[in-house]
Design an enzyme around this catalytic site. Sequence first.
Site, mmCIF file in Angstrom:
data_model
loop_
_atom_site.group_PDB
_atom_site.id
_atom_site.type_symbol
_atom_site.label_atom_id
_atom_site.label_comp_id
_atom_site.label_asym_id
_atom_site.label_seq_id
_atom_site.Cartn_x
_atom_site.Cartn_y
_atom_site.Cartn_z
ATOM 1 N N ALA A 278 1.511 2.767 7.357
ATOM 2 C CA ALA A 278 1.507 4.156 7.619
ATOM 3 C C ALA A 278 0.326 4.938 7.998
ATOM 4 C CB ALA A 278 2.051 5.003 6.357
ATOM 5 N N ASN B 80 0.860 -1.277 0.017
ATOM 6 C CA ASN B 80 -0.129 -0.126 0.098
ATOM 7 C C ASN B 80 0.898 1.367 0.066
ATOM 8 O OD1 ASN B 80 -1.714 2.258 0.452
ATOM 9 N ND2 ASN B 80 -3.287 0.654 1.395
ATOM 10 N N ASP B 81 1.726 1.466 1.053
ATOM 11 C CA ASP B 81 2.521 2.744 1.231
ATOM 12 C C ASP B 81 3.326 2.882 0.296
ATOM 13 O OD1 ASP B 81 0.914 3.201 3.650
ATOM 14 O OD2 ASP B 81 2.277 1.937 4.881
ATOM 15 N N VAL B 82 4.012 1.788 -0.221
ATOM 16 C CA VAL B 82 5.082 1.905 -1.440
ATOM 17 C C VAL B 82 4.646 2.301 -2.679
ATOM 18 C CG1 VAL B 82 6.642 0.310 -0.109
ATOM 19 C CG2 VAL B 82 5.060 -0.408 -1.927
#
Length: 465
Positions: free
Chosen positions: A432, A391-393
Amino acid sequence: MTTTIPVWVQLAYLAAAVCFILALKGLSSPKTARRGNLLGAVAAAGATVVVFFQDPDGMDHVPLILVAIAIGTAAGFIGAYKVQMTQMPQLVALFNGVGGGAAALVALLELHEILENGDESTAIIKIATVFTIFVGAVSFAGSAITFAKLQELMTTRPVVFPGLPIAFGGSFVAAIAIAIVIVNDPNILLGVLLGILGLAIGVLLVLPVGGADVPIVISLLNAFTGLSVAAGGYVLGNTLLLVAGTLVGASGTILTLLMARAMGRSVANTMFGALKGGSTLGAGVASDRPVKSANPEDVAIMLNYAEKIIIVPGYGLAVAQAQHSLRELVEVLQERGIEVDYAIHPVAGRMPGHMNVLLAEAQVPYEQLIEMDEINSEFKNTDVVLVVGANDVVNPAAKTTPGAPIYGMPILNADEAHQVVFMKRSMRPGFAGIENELLFDPKTTLLFGDAKDTMGKLLNAVKAL
């Protein structure tokens, strides 16, 4: 009192040191990592055996030492054998913490020896001793908190309270003052107090860290342990410990800087950002905004008619243990002439190299694992990006939303692809804790469900076409 080390022992230590260097070189590439790890383990075992023959008459409590080695070997073997891939970061944190704690305890014993020898040691030896006590204790306590966060024994969010900066700064100043006193007038009680302050500072250092910063903390604490072991080697007059600790400390420091760069922030901001109100962990609330979803059959059609596909693996893939099904899916697609690669982000997962290890376990060819800097330019020419448990990447907020917890972090440019498919269990945000606008993009399709179960259904649907 110095002891003459036999030539054969020095040669054995030299050979072990060379093996450590070669092992570290091997760990720099997924292709040679297993061989490098094995070489390092054999060298460490060999060096341990040499100790027993170096001065047999000068060794005390050999039976207790052998019992301790047996217990440690059994615990390490069982722990490493049974640990799940998703728990590997916790295991690394534990092993790292134990190393730092052991170095601190050995330094305390050496401080006791300094007192018994009538304070004949040089100032350098005393400085190295207090350094080992303090830094080893910091590493032990910090690693314990990291383990608790990763294991979710405590909240993964930054823990901040009004007096934390004062408590941290005061403890650090007190530790320096006590260290100076010990160097001038060695005292075992002050040494214990220094160790306790080190434990407190280790806890206070890691408490404000949360979310995606955990891999960086693991790397930093690993460097701390290496430095404490190197200093301990100097105190003991053991060149091999000095070399091994220096290698770990240097490599851990370099890795920490590289990881921080991959996050787009400095190490100081990573460790203390939460004290200023910033953090890599947001609200963590699942969104109820409408999204476009599909079933495995629909996604199978998208994949089957694509010419180029990029897979973005993440921690969710490790949790579901779906890496073997994913590899099989990729093989089926490649047999049909479709180009498929894996895009590896430096901080994907919960520790450095987590995705590389996970996919290597599934026998994914190393040449298919492409690092972020090399593959980012390929996304705009990609028909479908399949995001599995990440998700965050791939969150565009890192590029477009100043003030976002991950703003400034280099990401994989999945948003530039023609189509994006997210395999997600739910709409909960990533580690995050912030919403990903790419999920709501018109070209994005969500495939909900447990990654292992859904991947199996997707694989069967592709085979059926």
